[in-house]
Every structure is written in C-alpha cells, then in structure tokens.
Write an enzyme that holds these catalytic residues in place. Structure first.
Site, PDB file in Angstrom:
ATOM      1  N   ASN A  86     -11.230  10.210  25.609  1.00  0.00           N
ATOM      2  CA  ASN A  86     -10.113  11.133  25.410  1.00  0.00           C
ATOM      3  C   ASN A  86     -10.168  12.308  26.388  1.00  0.00           C
ATOM      4  OD1 ASN A  86      -9.479   9.549  23.078  1.00  0.00           O
ATOM      5  ND2 ASN A  86     -10.946  10.739  21.880  1.00  0.00           N
ATOM      6  N   PRO A  96     -12.122   3.801  -2.134  1.00  0.00           N
ATOM      7  CA  PRO A  96     -11.427   2.704  -2.833  1.00  0.00           C
ATOM      8  C   PRO A  96     -10.772   1.700  -1.903  1.00  0.00           C
ATOM      9  CG  PRO A  96     -10.199   4.761  -3.030  1.00  0.00           C
ATOM     10  CD  PRO A  96     -11.541   5.110  -2.468  1.00  0.00           C
ATOM     11  N   ASP A  97     -10.504   2.075  -0.657  1.00  0.00           N
ATOM     12  CA  ASP A  97      -9.890   1.147   0.287  1.00  0.00           C
ATOM     13  C   ASP A  97     -10.903   0.492   1.214  1.00  0.00           C
ATOM     14  OD1 ASP A  97      -7.239   0.524  -0.016  1.00  0.00           O
ATOM     15  OD2 ASP A  97      -6.469   2.114   1.269  1.00  0.00           O
ATOM     16  N   HIS A 151     -16.152  10.381  10.922  1.00  0.00           N
ATOM     17  CA  HIS A 151     -15.498   9.595  11.969  1.00  0.00           C
ATOM     18  C   HIS A 151     -15.477   8.104  11.637  1.00  0.00           C
ATOM     19  CE1 HIS A 151     -15.227   7.804  16.123  1.00  0.00           C
ATOM     20  NE2 HIS A 151     -14.346   8.785  16.282  1.00  0.00           N
ATOM     21  N   SER A 153     -10.354   6.601  19.668  1.00  0.00           N
ATOM     22  CA  SER A 153     -11.222   6.176  18.578  1.00  0.00           C
ATOM     23  C   SER A 153     -10.496   5.269  17.589  1.00  0.00           C
ATOM     24  CB  SER A 153     -11.758   7.381  17.812  1.00  0.00           C
ATOM     25  OG  SER A 153     -12.783   8.015  18.512  1.00  0.00           O
ATOM     26  N   ASP A 188      -8.350  -2.480  29.695  1.00  0.00           N
ATOM     27  CA  ASP A 188      -7.904  -3.840  29.369  1.00  0.00           C
ATOM     28  C   ASP A 188      -6.687  -3.866  28.453  1.00  0.00           C
ATOM     29  OD1 ASP A 188     -10.021  -5.316  30.729  1.00  0.00           O
ATOM     30  OD2 ASP A 188     -11.350  -4.449  29.223  1.00  0.00           O
ATOM     31  N   ASP A 194     -20.897   3.438  14.219  1.00  0.00           N
ATOM     32  CA  ASP A 194     -20.292   4.754  14.163  1.00  0.00           C
ATOM     33  C   ASP A 194     -21.163   5.716  13.361  1.00  0.00           C
ATOM     34  OD1 ASP A 194     -17.951   6.781  13.949  1.00  0.00           O
ATOM     35  OD2 ASP A 194     -17.029   5.084  14.965  1.00  0.00           O
ATOM     36  N   ASN A 250      -2.998  -3.681  -1.877  1.00  0.00           N
ATOM     37  CA  ASN A 250      -3.658  -3.427  -3.164  1.00  0.00           C
ATOM     38  C   ASN A 250      -3.017  -2.237  -3.889  1.00  0.00           C
ATOM     39  OD1 ASN A 250      -4.604  -1.565  -1.259  1.00  0.00           O
ATOM     40  ND2 ASN A 250      -6.599  -1.343  -2.231  1.00  0.00           N
ATOM     41  N   ASP A 294       0.838  -1.201   0.000  1.00  0.00           N
ATOM     42  CA  ASP A 294       0.000   0.000   0.000  1.00  0.00           C
ATOM     43  C   ASP A 294       0.879   1.259   0.000  1.00  0.00           C
ATOM     44  OD1 ASP A 294      -2.864  -1.260   0.769  1.00  0.00           O
ATOM     45  OD2 ASP A 294      -1.260  -2.260   1.849  1.00  0.00           O
TER      46      ASP A 294
END
Length: 261
Positions: free
Chosen positions: A191, A74-75, A99, A253, A229, A66, A113, A33
């Site tokens: 945050n 494209p990804d 987001h 996030s 955790d 979300d 790719n 990539d």
C-alpha cells in the site's frame, strides 16, 4: 393468433416440430447474510454467478498467515482448523492485532447463515497461522516457515497479506516449496503507491495482488507495475472484525484474500 400459426406450421411437411421460443433469465445465488448489501465487492467480482457454479470445497483449506484469527467469531469459528503460532511456538492462534480476522473473513467468512457478512469461499476451511508479533510485524523467516507448514498440511491456497521491500531467497524458496506441493501463494502487493516490487508478492510462482476501487480504478494507495498479476477490490471492504463484530477496511490486505477465496 400464435396458436393458429403454430398449428399451421406443424402441418408443414418440411418442419420437424414447432414450439414457442421461451425466455430464460440468468440465475444468481444471493446469500442471506445480514450485511451482504454492504459488500459491494462481491457483486463487482461476479461472485453471485460464481456461487451458481460452486460455493467452495470443504477439502480445500485456505491458510491465512497473519496476526491470528478470532477463534470465537460467529462468522469464522466453525471454519477454523487447528493452526499454529510461529511467534510463541504453540497452537494458540487467537488474533493479537485484528488484521488476520479481517483478512480471513474477506476470503472465507461463514456465508448464507443469516448473520454478518459473506465470504468468497463459503465452504472452504481456514487454516490460521499466526506469524506476527503483538505489534503486527512479522519476520521473513516466520512467513517462510508458515508457508512450508501450510503446504505440508495440505493447504492448497496460502494467503499472505504481508510484504517487505527486500527480495529474499528465504521467501522464494518457501514459495517454490509450496508451489511444488500443489499450493498457490497469494500475496498482497503493498500500500505504498509505488511500482517497486514487494515480497513475497513479487516472488516467482506467487500471485501478486493490487487493489481496485468500486469503479474498477486502481486504488490510490495500491502498489502497481508489470510485476502485478491480479487486481481485486480493496477499498471499503466490509468484513469480520476481531472481537466478534464487523468493520470496513481498505488495503491490498483485502484484495489478496478476496482473490485467494
């Protein structure tokens, strides 16, 4: 010479065989990539060594709860399953805030790719579930409904890069439902630079994720505490952006979907 030593040893009746002690090097899978070199977080979590073992599974969906996911990116486009929009009550899961697209790419952008970025999970499909209003805010009830929906549709990993400071039986019940269906809920810690628990990350049976910087220190903005955790990279994460591009973003996030991937 070593050949003569080998020959001499091979004639010794107490030696079964003689061979050279060759060297082997560790292998790492490096994706092609174009922006992979900008993704410091992937080598940091030893992703290239992980990809030697597995690049993911096409039958294990990652649900992204979300603001939606860009359906033409494209990804991402070829990895998206048909999801659901809990705000409008339809199947239009286009990203209304930006987001969700960044979160989805952090977990599972199309990889190797030749374009854009790599995700942690190369092969896993993405189940996009929009839980937010156009301003990006989401209700606990929408989060809970989406967790149940994802679990009922076979998602084994559910990412929630959302958090609220109020504990909630609604969220806990939804997390338990997903857990009992064989899914794991991965949620960002928040945050706010505090050790106060945030939910659903602090729910029982959910994985709570804080953020680290490139030197493995706690990110300055990240929540922390004994209710955390896992910690994962969350500073300057280069990922997919709404509208087909790419951008660098910071926050728990992104630590959460990196862990989910």
């Amino acid at each position: 010479t070593k050949e003569k030593v080998k020959e001499a040893l091979s004639r010794n009746p107490h030696i079964n065989f003689v061979e050279y002690n060759s060297l082997a090097e560790p292998t790492t899978t490096t994706p092609n990539d174009s922006y992979y070199a900008s993704q410091w977080h992937l080598p940091k979590i030893s992703a290239p060594y992980g990809w030697d073992i597995s690049t993911g599974a096409e039958n294990v969906a990652i649900a992204i709860l979300d603001t939606g996911v860009d359906p033409t990116h494209p990804d991402l486009s070829s990895k998206l399953l048909v999801g659901y929009n809990f705000y409008d009550g339809n199947t239009n899961t286009s990203d209304v805030y930006g987001h969700g697209t960044a979160v989805a790419g952090s977990a599972a952008a199309l990889s190797n790719n030749y374009i854009g970025v790599a995700g942690v999970a190369w092969n896993n499909p993405i189940l996009p579930l929009r839980i937010s209003a156009p301003d990006g805010w989401a209700t606990y009830s929408a989060m809970a409904s989406a967790m149940i929906y994802a679990a009922d549709r076979g998602a084994k990993v559910i990412n929630l890069s959302y958090a609220g400071s109020s504990s909630s039986s609604t969220l806990q019940n939804a997390v338990n439902y997903a857990w009992n269906k064989g899914a794991v809920v991965v949620a960002y810690a928040g945050n706010y630079s505090t050790d106060m628990p945030y939910y659903p990350a602090a729910c029982n049976n959910a994985a709570s994720i804080s953020a680290t910087a490139s030197n493995d220190s706690l990110a300055s903005f990240s929540n922390y505490g004994n209710w955390i955790d896992v910690s994962a990279p969350g500073v300057s994460i280069y990922t997919t952006a709404n509208g087909g591009g790419y951008a660098s973003s910071s926050g728990t996030s992104y630590s959460s979907p990196i862990t989910a991937g």
